[in-house]
Design an enzyme around this catalytic site. Structure first.
Site, PDB file in Angstrom:
ATOM      1  N   SER A 227       1.399  -9.802  -1.015  1.00  0.00           N
ATOM      2  CA  SER A 227       1.079  -8.375  -0.943  1.00  0.00           C
ATOM      3  C   SER A 227       1.250  -7.776   0.448  1.00  0.00           C
ATOM      4  CB  SER A 227      -0.354  -8.134  -1.424  1.00  0.00           C
ATOM      5  OG  SER A 227      -1.264  -8.923  -0.668  1.00  0.00           O
TER       6      SER A 227
ATOM      7  N   GLU B 265      -9.927   5.684   3.039  1.00  0.00           N
ATOM      8  CA  GLU B 265     -10.705   4.553   3.529  1.00  0.00           C
ATOM      9  C   GLU B 265      -9.744   3.401   3.785  1.00  0.00           C
ATOM     10  OE1 GLU B 265      -9.388   2.830   0.059  1.00  0.00           O
ATOM     11  OE2 GLU B 265     -10.176   4.880   0.190  1.00  0.00           O
TER      12      GLU B 265
ATOM     13  N   LYS C 265       0.810  -1.224   0.000  1.00  0.00           N
ATOM     14  CA  LYS C 265       0.000   0.000   0.000  1.00  0.00           C
ATOM     15  C   LYS C 265       0.843   1.275   0.000  1.00  0.00           C
ATOM     16  CE  LYS C 265      -4.228  -1.730   0.108  1.00  0.00           C
ATOM     17  NZ  LYS C 265      -5.172  -1.477  -1.002  1.00  0.00           N
TER      18      LYS C 265
END
Length: 400
Positions: free
Chosen positions: A377, A111, A89
Site C-alpha cells: 500500500s 486527518e 491514498k
C-alpha cells in the site's frame, strides 16, 4: 451485491451517519450529491486522466519470484507504493477534491496518521489551488517528521493534536470538531473507509481502481482475472477496500486482511479492532470499536502510525462478521521482520503498514499453484528511522 452498502448507508447493521446536528446538512448534501457526481461523464474523464497522467496509474502488478519460492505460491505484488506521493491514498484524494470543487467548497481539511493521506491531500490541494489544513496527532507529527515537512512544502497548515494519545483517532476527532465550526465552506476529505455515510462508500469506490486493475493485469499474466487469495493490511480499511472491491462477492477468492496487534491481542497495547473490538459508534458510524465496558474509546497501540486506529470501516466489520474475510493479527516484531524480508528478497522497502500484510504470509498455507495478490500500500521511506531503531528485533526474529 451482497457486501455493498445499502440505500440507507448500512453494511448489514454497521454503518449509518451518526453526526452532530450542525453537520447534518453537510452530510445529507454529500449523500445526495456523491453518486450523480462520480457517475457523471465529466467526473469520470477528469478523474481517469489525473490517475493516468498525474498519479502514474496503472500501478504495476509484479511477480515476486524469490518470495514466491520462499512461501511456495505464485505471489504477485500490487505496487501502490509506486504512485505519486508513495501510497494508495492519492487515488481517493484526487476523487474527493474533484467532488469538493463540484460542490462549491473552498477549504479542505483532513486527518492523517502516518502522514500519507495528509501528503496526498496537500498534494491535490496544491494542484487545485485550494486552502488545506491537516490534523495530525502530536505523537505522529514526531515519528513521521518527513511527511509533516512534505505537507508544509505543499502549502498545507499542519495542526498537531494534543488530546488523547495524540494519534490518528484524536486527529479524526479534531477534524470533525473543525468541520462543525466551518460547515458551509469546508469539505472534509476522509482518508479511509470510516466516518458517516457516504464516506465509507466514497473511499471504497475511489480505491476500487486497485482491484479493477488487478482483474485485467491477472488476465494478461495468467489467463484468468481472479487470484486464489488477496492479502492487504487494514487499519481504517481503504487500501484493503480497494484491493477486494471487485472480488467481494466472488467466493472463488479468499480474502486475508492483516491488522496491527501491537504487543499482542492479549495485551492492552494493540490496534487489532476486529479481534478485540465490540459494536459501538465511532466518528459517525456504527462499527467495531475498541472500547471499555462503559463505552469509552481505548487507545490503540501499534508501531505503525497508519494502522493506529481504535475502529474499523463498517464494510470490513460486516464482512468479518459474516466470515467473508480472514483477519490475521500481526504484532510489531513480525511486521518489522517482514519489512526487512521484503526489502532483502525483492529490493522493495515497504511502509510498515504494508509490512503487516507481508507478515500475514507466514500465517497461511499455500499450494504451489495458488495465485496470491498482496497489495504493497505504501513505500517505506517515511519509516526508515523506525526500521533502523528496531533492527535488533528483526535480527532476533530472523536471520538478519
Amino acid at each position: 451485491m451482497k457486501y455493498s452498502v445499502d440505500e440507507n448507508g448500512f453494511y448489514g447493521h454497521f454503518g449509518g451517519a451518526y453526526v452532530p446536528e450542525i453537520l447534518y446538512k453537510c452530510v445529507h448534501d454529500l449523500q445526495d450529491a456523491y453518486i450523480p457526481i462520480i457517475e457523471s461523464d465529466d467526473f469520470k474523464q477528469e478523474y481517469r486522466a489525473l490517475l493516468r497522467d498525474y498519479v502514474g496509474r496503472p500501478s504495476p502488478l509484479y511477480f515476486a519470484e524469490r518470495m514466491s519460492r520462499l512461501y511456495g505460491c505464485q505471489l504477485y505484488l500490487k505496487r501502490e507504493d509506486l504512485n505519486h506521493t508513495g501510497a494508495h491514498k492519492i487515488n481517493n484524494t484526487i476523487g474527493q477534491i474533484l467532488m469538493a470543487r463540484k460542490m462549491g467548497k473552498t477549504r479542505i481539511i483532513a486527518e492523517t496518521g502516518a502522514g500519507q493521506h495528509g501528503v496526498a491531500t496537500a498534494t491535490v490541494c496544491a494542484l487545485m489551488g485550494m486552502e488545506c489544513e491537516i490534523f495530525m496527532g502530536k505523537t505522529d507529527v514526531e515519528r513521521q517528521h518527513t511527511n509533516v515537512e512534505r505537507m508544509r512544502m505543499l502549502g498545507a497548515k499542519v495542526h498537531p493534536v494534543t488530546t488523547g494519545n495524540m494519534t490518528l483517532s484524536d486527529a479524526c476527532s479534531q477534524a470533525i470538531r473543525d468541520w462543525c465550526c466551518h460547515p458551509k465552506e469546508t469539505f472534509y476529505i476522509v482518508g479511509s473507509t470510516m466516518g458517516p455515510h457516504p464516506y465509507p462508500d466514497i473511499v471504497a469506490r475511489m480505491q476500487s481502481v486497485i482491484s479493477e486493475e488487478i482483474k485485467w493485469q491477472l488476465q494478461e499474466k495468467i489467463g484468468r482475472d481472479y487470484p486464489d487469495l488477496l492479502v492487504a493490511c487494514i487499519g481504517g480499511g481503504s487500501n484493503a477496500a480497494g484491493t477486494i472491491y471487485h472480488y467481494m462477492d466472488d467466493e472463488r477468492v479468499r480474502i486475508v486482511l492483516a491488522e496491527a496487534a501491537g504487543h499482542g491481542v492479549d495485551t492492552d497495547y494493540t490496534a487489532a479492532t476486529i479481534h478485540c473490538g465490540t459494536e459501538g459508534i465511532l466518528h459517525g458510524a456504527r462499527t467495531l470499536v475498541m472500547q471499555t465496558d462503559d463505552g469509552q474509546i481505548k487507545e490503540a497501540f501499534t508501531i505503525s502510525a497508519g494502522l493506529d486506529y481504535p475502529g474499523i470501516g463498517p464494510m470490513h466489520a460486516h464482512m468479518a462478521e459474516k466470515g467473508r474475510t480472514q483477519v490475521v493479527a500481526i504484532d510489531d516484531d513480525e511486521a518489522i521482520y517482514a519489512g526487512y524480508e521484503l526489502t532483502r528478497m525483492e529490493g522493495i522497502i515497504p511502509a510498515i503498514e504494508s509490512a503487516h500484510a507481508v507478515a500475514a504470509l507466514k500465517h497461511l498455507k499455500f499450494s504451489p499453484d495458488d495465485v496470491v495478490v498482496l497489495t504493497v500500500s505504501g513505500r517505506g521511506d517515511k519509516d526508515v528511522e523506525t526500521y533502523l531503531s528496531n533492527k535488533q528485533k528483526a535480527r532476533e526474529y530472523g536471520n538478519f
